[in-house]
Design a protein around this motif. Structure first.
Motif, PDB file in Angstrom:
ATOM      1  N   ALA A 154      82.257   0.094 -58.520  1.00  0.00           N
ATOM      2  CA  ALA A 154      81.638  -1.222 -58.698  1.00  0.00           C
ATOM      3  C   ALA A 154      80.153  -1.131 -59.029  1.00  0.00           C
ATOM      4  CB  ALA A 154      81.831  -2.059 -57.433  1.00  0.00           C
ATOM      5  N   ARG A 155      79.606   0.053 -58.948  1.00  0.00           N
ATOM      6  CA  ARG A 155      78.166   0.196 -59.149  1.00  0.00           C
ATOM      7  C   ARG A 155      77.748  -0.401 -60.506  1.00  0.00           C
ATOM      8  NH1 ARG A 155      74.322   4.538 -57.633  1.00  0.00           N
ATOM      9  NH2 ARG A 155      76.045   5.653 -56.672  1.00  0.00           N
ATOM     10  N   GLY A 156      76.812  -1.318 -60.461  1.00  0.00           N
ATOM     11  CA  GLY A 156      76.304  -1.914 -61.688  1.00  0.00           C
ATOM     12  C   GLY A 156      77.159  -3.016 -62.276  1.00  0.00           C
ATOM     13  N   ARG A 157      78.290  -3.305 -61.626  1.00  0.00           N
ATOM     14  CA  ARG A 157      79.181  -4.329 -62.179  1.00  0.00           C
ATOM     15  C   ARG A 157      78.788  -5.711 -61.654  1.00  0.00           C
ATOM     16  NH1 ARG A 157      84.019  -2.206 -64.044  1.00  0.00           N
ATOM     17  NH2 ARG A 157      84.217  -4.274 -64.950  1.00  0.00           N
ATOM     18  N   ALA A 158      78.738  -6.681 -62.563  1.00  0.00           N
ATOM     19  CA  ALA A 158      78.269  -8.014 -62.209  1.00  0.00           C
ATOM     20  C   ALA A 158      79.402  -9.021 -62.068  1.00  0.00           C
ATOM     21  CB  ALA A 158      77.275  -8.509 -63.258  1.00  0.00           C
ATOM     22  N   PHE A 164      87.235  -8.053 -60.153  1.00  0.00           N
ATOM     23  CA  PHE A 164      87.111  -6.593 -60.103  1.00  0.00           C
ATOM     24  C   PHE A 164      88.372  -5.948 -59.518  1.00  0.00           C
ATOM     25  CE2 PHE A 164      85.521  -2.895 -57.558  1.00  0.00           C
ATOM     26  CZ  PHE A 164      85.186  -2.063 -58.632  1.00  0.00           C
ATOM     27  N   ILE A 165      88.840  -6.451 -58.380  1.00  0.00           N
ATOM     28  CA  ILE A 165      90.014  -5.809 -57.771  1.00  0.00           C
ATOM     29  C   ILE A 165      91.319  -6.199 -58.467  1.00  0.00           C
ATOM     30  CG2 ILE A 165      88.950  -5.485 -55.509  1.00  0.00           C
ATOM     31  CD1 ILE A 165      90.586  -7.895 -54.506  1.00  0.00           C
ATOM     32  N   MET A 166      91.270  -7.224 -59.328  1.00  0.00           N
ATOM     33  CA  MET A 166      92.465  -7.574 -60.100  1.00  0.00           C
ATOM     34  C   MET A 166      92.514  -6.845 -61.432  1.00  0.00           C
ATOM     35  SD  MET A 166      92.876 -11.672 -59.427  1.00  0.00           S
ATOM     36  CE  MET A 166      94.353 -11.809 -60.435  1.00  0.00           C
ATOM     37  N   ASP A 167      91.461  -6.082 -61.745  1.00  0.00           N
ATOM     38  CA  ASP A 167      91.411  -5.319 -62.994  1.00  0.00           C
ATOM     39  C   ASP A 167      92.262  -4.059 -62.829  1.00  0.00           C
ATOM     40  OD1 ASP A 167      90.792  -3.683 -65.151  1.00  0.00           O
ATOM     41  OD2 ASP A 167      88.671  -4.265 -65.158  1.00  0.00           O
ATOM     42  N   THR A 168      93.329  -3.938 -63.602  1.00  0.00           N
ATOM     43  CA  THR A 168      94.255  -2.810 -63.414  1.00  0.00           C
ATOM     44  C   THR A 168      93.625  -1.465 -63.760  1.00  0.00           C
ATOM     45  OG1 THR A 168      95.158  -3.104 -65.632  1.00  0.00           O
ATOM     46  CG2 THR A 168      96.299  -4.218 -63.829  1.00  0.00           C
ATOM     47  N   SER A 185      91.065 -11.561 -45.607  1.00  0.00           N
ATOM     48  CA  SER A 185      91.147 -10.641 -44.459  1.00  0.00           C
ATOM     49  C   SER A 185      89.880  -9.832 -44.291  1.00  0.00           C
ATOM     50  CB  SER A 185      92.340  -9.695 -44.633  1.00  0.00           C
ATOM     51  OG  SER A 185      93.552 -10.403 -44.523  1.00  0.00           O
ATOM     52  N   ALA A 186      89.244  -9.510 -45.434  1.00  0.00           N
ATOM     53  CA  ALA A 186      88.030  -8.696 -45.373  1.00  0.00           C
ATOM     54  C   ALA A 186      86.782  -9.539 -45.153  1.00  0.00           C
ATOM     55  CB  ALA A 186      87.892  -7.876 -46.657  1.00  0.00           C
ATOM     56  N   GLY A 187      86.916 -10.865 -45.204  1.00  0.00           N
ATOM     57  CA  GLY A 187      85.756 -11.736 -44.994  1.00  0.00           C
ATOM     58  C   GLY A 187      84.762 -11.698 -46.137  1.00  0.00           C
ATOM     59  N   ILE A 188      85.268 -11.436 -47.342  1.00  0.00           N
ATOM     60  CA  ILE A 188      84.382 -11.345 -48.502  1.00  0.00           C
ATOM     61  C   ILE A 188      84.644 -12.524 -49.435  1.00  0.00           C
ATOM     62  CG2 ILE A 188      83.776  -9.984 -50.542  1.00  0.00           C
ATOM     63  CD1 ILE A 188      84.621  -7.489 -48.940  1.00  0.00           C
ATOM     64  N   ARG A 189      83.582 -13.178 -49.860  1.00  0.00           N
ATOM     65  CA  ARG A 189      83.735 -14.336 -50.739  1.00  0.00           C
ATOM     66  C   ARG A 189      84.128 -13.860 -52.142  1.00  0.00           C
ATOM     67  NH1 ARG A 189      80.094 -19.709 -50.237  1.00  0.00           N
ATOM     68  NH2 ARG A 189      80.282 -19.116 -48.055  1.00  0.00           N
ATOM     69  N   ALA A 196      77.297  -5.836 -55.795  1.00  0.00           N
ATOM     70  CA  ALA A 196      76.360  -6.213 -54.737  1.00  0.00           C
ATOM     71  C   ALA A 196      77.007  -6.171 -53.358  1.00  0.00           C
ATOM     72  CB  ALA A 196      75.799  -7.605 -55.022  1.00  0.00           C
ATOM     73  N   ILE A 197      78.064  -5.391 -53.217  1.00  0.00           N
ATOM     74  CA  ILE A 197      78.778  -5.315 -51.939  1.00  0.00           C
ATOM     75  C   ILE A 197      78.588  -3.918 -51.353  1.00  0.00           C
ATOM     76  CG2 ILE A 197      81.076  -5.372 -50.893  1.00  0.00           C
ATOM     77  CD1 ILE A 197      81.797  -7.543 -52.962  1.00  0.00           C
ATOM     78  N   SER A 198      78.307  -3.876 -50.061  1.00  0.00           N
ATOM     79  CA  SER A 198      77.962  -2.598 -49.414  1.00  0.00           C
ATOM     80  C   SER A 198      79.190  -1.697 -49.267  1.00  0.00           C
ATOM     81  CB  SER A 198      77.373  -2.871 -48.030  1.00  0.00           C
ATOM     82  OG  SER A 198      78.395  -3.359 -47.173  1.00  0.00           O
ATOM     83  N   LEU A 199      78.916  -0.429 -49.070  1.00  0.00           N
ATOM     84  CA  LEU A 199      79.982   0.543 -48.838  1.00  0.00           C
ATOM     85  C   LEU A 199      80.832   0.144 -47.639  1.00  0.00           C
ATOM     86  CD1 LEU A 199      81.443   3.219 -49.264  1.00  0.00           C
ATOM     87  CD2 LEU A 199      79.615   4.350 -47.968  1.00  0.00           C
ATOM     88  N   GLY A 200      80.173  -0.279 -46.575  1.00  0.00           N
ATOM     89  CA  GLY A 200      80.917  -0.654 -45.371  1.00  0.00           C
ATOM     90  C   GLY A 200      81.897  -1.788 -45.613  1.00  0.00           C
TER      91      GLY A 200
END
Length: 276
Positions: A154-158, A164-168, A185-189, A196-200
């Motif tokens: 995901a680095r650099g992806r806007a 992103f996760i639906m991209d095969t 479930s992951a609490g991510i919008r 812009a999402i952390s490794l954790g």
DNA sequence: ATGGCCTCCTGTATGC
DNA sequence: TGCATACAGGAGGCCA
């Protein structure tokens, strides 16, 4: 209809019936699916061969023959594979029918015709698989798919993380339902920028994706015994959705009314309090 | 390279 | 009730 869990459930159902069966004949209705059905190749390569295995890559099913030939099937949005007695009359939208040596028929039914059937001769099987899967990302249930992989990729992806996760090319098998459910479930919008999402948080997301898919497969597993009658009505969808389709329903975690929007042209459901 | 949009097709739900 | 429109769980291709 089918996302990865549904395709995997279909595969396990087929595994109970197909290996060892010999294909005796083939019929199609001539309709073009996503591509023309390779009727001539199938008629040349299939009769007399026995099915040895049914495997899955992404949302594709691979039917392996003892000759070394392979058939690749994708169910698209509305595809169903069912086993029927040969005397059972065909249903509307039955497009391909493989006759088996035990009097049963494997039928591909696909209302919207977004499905796909490919056929490769023994010496072309490896090439076909390479071609079909040349752009496919890792399997979400494989060990190589983890938070580190997502974070690096995901680095650099806007784009929004949901897209992103639906991209095969990033990871296969995550359709709209399970993208919505995993992000909840992951609490991510869902509209958060992928880069812009952390490794954790990606570690959490990868874990939740695996959990959600595995639970859905286990759920679908309960209907495997009904596979022969599975013209679909029994459904594989006893999965309990937290957010998918629950526009204006209360969030199962905090009770706030769920939000609804469109990301990448797909219906998106989330809790604006629990997902940040 | 990236991200957004479009397309294939039919059935069903929704709104006027 | 009838008709028009929107939308549906996929995914590859195209274009700016």
């Amino acid at each position: 209809m089918p996302e990865l869990p549904e395709v995997e459930v279909v595969r396990r159902g087929l595994l109970h019936h197909l290996p060892g069966r010999r294909i005796t004949g083939l019929a199609t209705d001539g309709k073009v699916l996503r591509e023309p059905v390779p009727e001539a190749a199938m008629k040349r390569l299939l009769p007399g061969t026995a099915i040895t295995d049914v495997t899955r890559r992404a949302k594709y099913l691979l039917i392996h023959l003892d000759s070394g030939a392979v058939m690749i099937i994708h169910l698209g949005m509305t595809g169903r594979l069912g086993l029927h007695d040969r005397n059972e009359p065909p249903a509307a939208h039955d497009h391909v029918c493989w006759s088996l040596d035990n009097g049963m028929e494997l039928r591909l039914n696909d209302t919207r015709r977004f499905g796909l059937v490919k056929m490769a001769a023994p010496d072309q099987a490896a090439t076909l698989e390479q071609t079909v899967f040349r752009t496919s990302g890792p399997e979400p249930l494989s060990p190589s798919f983890d938070g580190r992989y997502l974070h690096d990729t995901a680095r650099g992806r806007a784009l929004p993380v949901k897209s992103f996760i639906m991209d095969t090319r990033v990871v296969v098998g995550i359709g709209n339902i399970y993208a919505n459910e995993s992000l909840f479930s992951a609490g991510i919008r869902p509209n958060r920028k992928a880069g812009a999402i952390s490794l954790g948080r990606y570690e959490t997301l990868a874990e939740k994706i695996k959990t959600v898919l595995e639970r859905a497969i286990a759920c679908g597993g309960s209907t495997i015994s009904d596979f022969i009658s599975a013209s679909g009505e029994n459904g594989y969808f006893q999965v309990h959705f937290n957010v998918y389709g629950k526009r204006d329903k209360p969030c199962p975690r905090c009770n706030r009314l769920l939000s609804h929007g469109v990301i990448g042209g797909r219906a998106t459901f989330f809790c604006s309090k629990c997902q940040r």
